[in-house]
Design an enzyme around this catalytic site. Structure first.
Site, mmCIF file in Angstrom:
data_model
loop_
_atom_site.group_PDB
_atom_site.id
_atom_site.type_symbol
_atom_site.label_atom_id
_atom_site.label_comp_id
_atom_site.label_asym_id
_atom_site.label_seq_id
_atom_site.Cartn_x
_atom_site.Cartn_y
_atom_site.Cartn_z
ATOM 1 C CG ASP A 1 -2.805 -0.376 -2.459
ATOM 2 O OD1 ASP A 1 -2.714 0.769 -1.990
ATOM 3 O OD2 ASP A 1 -3.446 -1.288 -1.901
ATOM 4 C CB SER B 1 -0.965 -0.044 1.176
ATOM 5 O OG SER B 1 -1.882 0.997 1.055
ATOM 6 C CG HIS B 2 0.339 3.608 3.420
ATOM 7 N ND1 HIS B 2 -0.494 2.533 3.596
ATOM 8 C CD2 HIS B 2 0.907 3.843 4.610
ATOM 9 C CE1 HIS B 2 -0.428 2.137 4.853
ATOM 10 N NE2 HIS B 2 0.416 2.917 5.494
ATOM 11 C CE LYS C 1 -7.335 2.232 2.303
ATOM 12 N NZ LYS C 1 -7.102 0.929 2.955
ATOM 13 C CG ASP D 1 -2.543 4.145 -1.498
ATOM 14 O OD1 ASP D 1 -3.296 4.066 -2.486
ATOM 15 O OD2 ASP D 1 -2.500 3.283 -0.603
ATOM 16 C CG ASP E 1 -6.015 1.022 -0.941
ATOM 17 O OD1 ASP E 1 -5.103 1.863 -0.832
ATOM 18 O OD2 ASP E 1 -6.034 -0.058 -0.321
ATOM 19 N NE ARG E 2 -3.600 4.157 3.138
ATOM 20 C CZ ARG E 2 -3.095 4.337 4.339
ATOM 21 N NH1 ARG E 2 -2.615 5.513 4.684
ATOM 22 N NH2 ARG E 2 -3.057 3.355 5.212
HETATM 23 C C1 G16 Z 1 -4.840 -0.405 5.625
HETATM 24 C C2 G16 Z 1 -6.236 -0.857 5.876
HETATM 25 C C3 G16 Z 1 -7.051 0.291 6.374
HETATM 26 C C4 G16 Z 1 -6.414 0.914 7.588
HETATM 27 C C5 G16 Z 1 -4.993 1.303 7.262
HETATM 28 C C6 G16 Z 1 -4.214 1.783 8.469
HETATM 29 O O1 G16 Z 1 -4.824 0.517 4.576
HETATM 30 O O2 G16 Z 1 -6.831 -1.364 4.717
HETATM 31 O O3 G16 Z 1 -8.316 -0.182 6.665
HETATM 32 O O4 G16 Z 1 -7.121 2.027 8.009
HETATM 33 O O5 G16 Z 1 -4.302 0.197 6.757
HETATM 34 O O6 G16 Z 1 -4.072 0.741 9.351
HETATM 35 P P1 G16 Z 1 -3.129 0.848 10.593
HETATM 36 O O7 G16 Z 1 -3.619 2.027 11.373
HETATM 37 O O8 G16 Z 1 -3.306 -0.457 11.294
HETATM 38 O O9 G16 Z 1 -1.729 1.074 10.090
HETATM 39 P P2 G16 Z 1 -3.801 0.367 3.382
HETATM 40 O O10 G16 Z 1 -4.089 1.534 2.508
HETATM 41 O O11 G16 Z 1 -2.442 0.387 4.029
HETATM 42 O O12 G16 Z 1 -4.115 -0.966 2.771
#
Ligand code: G16
Length: 542
Positions: A278, A112-113, A375, A276, A280-281
Site C-alpha cells: 500500500d 499492506s505488506h 508512514k 510495499d 507506506d513502507r
Molecule cells: C503496520 C503498522 C506499523 C507496524 C507494522 C508492524 O504496518 O502501521 O506501525 O510497525 O504494522 O506491526 P506488527 O509488528 O504488529 O506486525 P503496515 O505497513 O503493515 O500497515
C-alpha cells in the site's frame, strides 16, 4: 432505495496494529464486510453531509469492497466520497487527500505488506480527519460495536464506474473519482529539491526502484521517471496487480531479493529502493550496503534540513519502542525531543498534531513526517534522493560517516511466523512473569540492567496503552525485545528485536549476525524460543 438489513455479530472484528486484516475468504462471508463498515460508521458522530475518502492498494477484492463501502456511505448519510480512480489510493496518498480536502475521515482497504489474491489477505482500516489511523479509542469502539451490531444500511444502486474521473451521484451522495497520483505528487514537489534531484539524474545518477507490483508503481513512475527524469525502467514491477504477481509485497531483504541482488552486484546502480503493498513502507539499499530502517530514520533526521520542506529544522523525532536508539543520538545531537511509542503508526498522530515531532519512524520499514499522518514509502525515498543529490556522496559514505559521528546501533529483527497462538502467548506470559527477577541476572555473558513490559502514556491526550512488548536491557546498551505481531492473519508471529550499541568506529565493520551473536544467544536463553515453538531458526530476518 436505502435498505436496512438485519445481521448478527462476528466475534473476531477486533482491529490489530493497523486495521482489520483477515484472509479474503474470511472477508467474503455474508455480511462480514458490511458489519465492519457499519460498525465504523456507528462509532462515529456528526458526519452527515460530510466528505469521506475511500481507496485501497488494488489488491484482490478491493473493487468489490469499495462498491459496498460507497453504497453504505450513501445510506449512512455522508454527503460526498472522494475515491481514487480504479479504487486506487496508496495509504500515504489517502492520508494526504483526507487532509487536503478536509474530509471527515477515510476508509483504506489494504493488508499492506501481506500477500494478496483469492486466498490471501485483505484489510479494512479507518482513518480520522487528521489523515491518520484511528487511535485506540476509535478502534476499541468499532470492535465493541461489531460485537453487538444488529443491522446495517446500504443503498440499492448500480455499481459506480471507478475508472472514469468525474462526479456522479449515488442517491443523495456525490461520488468524485479523482486522480490518485496528482495531489500526492504535487505535495512531494513542495517538500523536496526536485531541481537538484533532476540534475543528479541528468548527470548519470542511477537508481532502481522496485514497486513490487503494488500500489506505488503509478506514483513512482510519475514522480521518478516523468517529473524527475530518471530513465525509463528505473521503476520495476510498476503495474499494480491484484495478487502482486504472486509475490509478498514486503520490502525486506527476503521478499525484495531481486533488488537486493541488483544492489550487491559490481555494476549496481547508485541507489536502490522499494515500497510495499500500500505504499507506506520503504526499503533503502545503497551500492553494496543495506540501510536498516532504524538507521535510515536516524540518517533522514540528521540530514532532513537539506530538503526545502525541512530547512527550518525538526521539532522532534518519534520512534516505536522496538526501533533502535540510533535516532535518539541524533535527537540528542540536535537538541530536540525524542518520543518512544508503541508499535503502530496510530501512536504518532497526536505527537505530529501537537507539533512535538516532525519525523517518525519504525523498524518495520516505516518512515514519515508531519506532511501526512501515515508512514510514507516514496517520501522516504525522495528524502534520500534529495540528500544524495546535495551531499554528492555514496550511500555507504553517508552511512559510515553517520556511524563514526553517532556510533552504530547494530540491529536485526527475527520473525517466527505462523507459530501456534497458545505457544506464543505462553512464551510472552512466561517472560512477563519473570520480569521482576531479571535485573542483575547474567544471561549468555550479558548482564541484565532492566526489564519491563512496555507501557505508553500519550503525552498529548493522557491515554495509556499497556503490554506493548517485553524489553530486556543489558548493561552496555544492548537490548532484546519480544513482541507478538498485530498484523498477521494465521497463527501468531513472534518478533524478536535485537540491538547492540557500538561507539567505536574500529568495530563498525562487523557482520550484523556476528555483532549481535551474544544478544541473540541471550534472547534464546531468556525466552526458550526453540523449546516453546519447535523452531530452530527465524523465518525472516530483517
Ligand atoms: C503496520 C503498522 C506499523 C507496524 C507494522 C508492524 O504496518 O502501521 O506501525 O510497525 O504494522 O506491526 P506488527 O509488528 O504488529 O506486525 P503496515 O505497513 O503493515 O500497515
Amino acid at each position: 432505495m436505502i435498505r436496512t438489513v438485519p445481521t448478527t455479530p462476528f466475534d473476531d472484528q477486533k482491529p490489530g496494529t493497523s486495521g482489520l486484516r483477515k484472509k479474503v475468504p474470511h472477508f467474503q462471508q455474508p455480511n462480514y464486510v458490511e458489519n465492519f463498515v457499519q460498525s465504523i460508521f456507528d462509532s462515529l458522530e456528526n458526519f452527515a453531509g460530510k466528505t469521506l475518502v475511500i481507496g485501497g492498494d488494488g489488491r484482490y477484492f478491493n473493487r468489490e469492497v469499495i462498491q459496498v463501502a460507497l453504497k453504505m456511505a450513501a445510506a449512512n448519510g455522508f454527503g460526498r466520497v472522494l475515491v481514487g480512480r480504479g479504487g486506487i489510493l496508496s495509504t500515504p496518498a489517502a492520508s494526504h487527500v483526507i487532509r487536503k480536502f478536509r474530509a471527515f475521515g477515510g476508509i483504506i482497504l489494504s493488508a499492506s505488506h501481506n500477500p494478496g489474491g483469492p486466498t490471501e489477505d485483505f484489510g479494512i482500516k479507518y482513518n480520522i480527519g487528521n489523515g491518520g489511523p484511528a487511535p485506540e479509542k476509535y478502534t476499541n469502539a468499532i470492535y465493541a460495536r461489531s460485537r453487538e451490531i444488529t443491522e446495517y444500511r446500504i443503498l440499492e444502486a448500480p455499481d459506480v464506474d471507478l475508472d472514469v474521473i468525474g462526479t456522479t451521484m449515488l442517491g443523495q451522495m456525490q461520488v468524485e473519482v479523482i486522480d490518485p497520483v496528482a495531489d500526492y505528487a504535487a505535495l512531494m514537489e513542495t517538500l523536496f529539491d526536485f531541481d537538484a534531484i533532476r540534475a543528479a539524474f541528468a548527470g548519470g545518477f542511477r537508481m532502481a526502484f522496485d514497486a513490487m507490483s503494488a500500489v506505488t508503481g503509478p506514483y513512482a513512475t510519475e514522480i521518478l521517471e516523468n517529473r524527475l527524469g530518471a530513465p525509463r525502467g528505473t521503476v520495476r514491477n510498476g503495474t499494480p496487480l491484484p495478487d502482486f504477481g504472486g509475490h509478498h509485497p514486503d520490502p525486506n531483504l527476503v521478499h525484495a531479493r531481486d533488488l537486493h541482488d541488483t544492489m550487491m552486484a559490481a555494476d549496481a546502480p547508485d541507489f536502490g529502493a522499494a515500497s510495499d503493498g500500500d505504499g507506506d513502507r520503504n526499503l533503502i539499499i545503497g551500492r553494496g550496503i543495506f540501510v536498516t530502517p532504524s538507521d535510515s530514520l536516524a540518517l533522514l533526521a540528521a540530514n532532513a534540513h537539506l530538503a526545502p520542506g525541512y530547512a527550518a529544522g525538526l521539532k522532534g523525532i518519534a520512534r516505536s519502542m522496538p526501533t533502535s536508539a540510533a535516532a535518539d543520538r541524533v535527537a540528542e545531537a540536535l537538541g530536540i525531543g525524542i518520543y518512544e511509542t508503541p508499535t503502530g503508526w496510530k501512536f504518532f498522530g497526536n505527537l505530529l498534531d501537537a507539533g512535538l515531532a516532525t519525523i517518525c519512524g519504525e523498524e518495520s520499514a516505516g518512515t514519515g513526517s508531519d506532511h501526512v499522518r501515515e508512514k510514507d514509502g516514496l517520501w522516504a525515498v525522495l528524502l534520500w534522493l534529495n540528500i544524495l543529490a546535495l551531499r554528492k556522496q555514496s550511500v555507504r559514505d553517508i552511512v559510515e560517516a553517520h556511524w563514526a559521528e553517532h556510533g552504530r546501533n547494530y540491529y536485526a529483527r527475527h520473525d517466527y511466523e505462523a507459530i501456534e497462538t497458545a505457544a506464543a502467548n505462553d512464551l510472552v506470559a512466561a517472560l512477563r512473569d519473570r520480569l521482576p527477577d531479571l535485573p542483575g541476572q547474567e544471561v549468555a555473558g550479558l548482564t541484565i540492567a532492566a526489564a519491563d513490559d512496555f507501557a505508553y502514556l500519550d503525552p498529548v491526550d493522557g491515554s495509556s496503552s499497556a503490554h506493548q512488548g517485553i524489553r530486556v536491557l543489558f548493561e552496555g546498551g544492548s537490548r532484546a525485545v519480544f513482541r507478538l505481531s498485530g498484523t498477521g492473519t494465521s497463527g501468531a508471529t513472534l518478533r524478536v528485536y535485537l540491538e547492540r550499541f557500538e561507539p567505536d568506529p574500529a568495530r563498525h565493520g562487523l557482520a550484523t549476525a556476528e555483532a549481535l551473536a551474544e544478544v541473540i544467544a541471550a534472547a534464546e536463553a531468556l525466552a526458550g524460543i526453540r523449546a516453546r515453538t519447535g523452531r530452530t531458526q527465524p523465518d525472516v530476518i530483517t
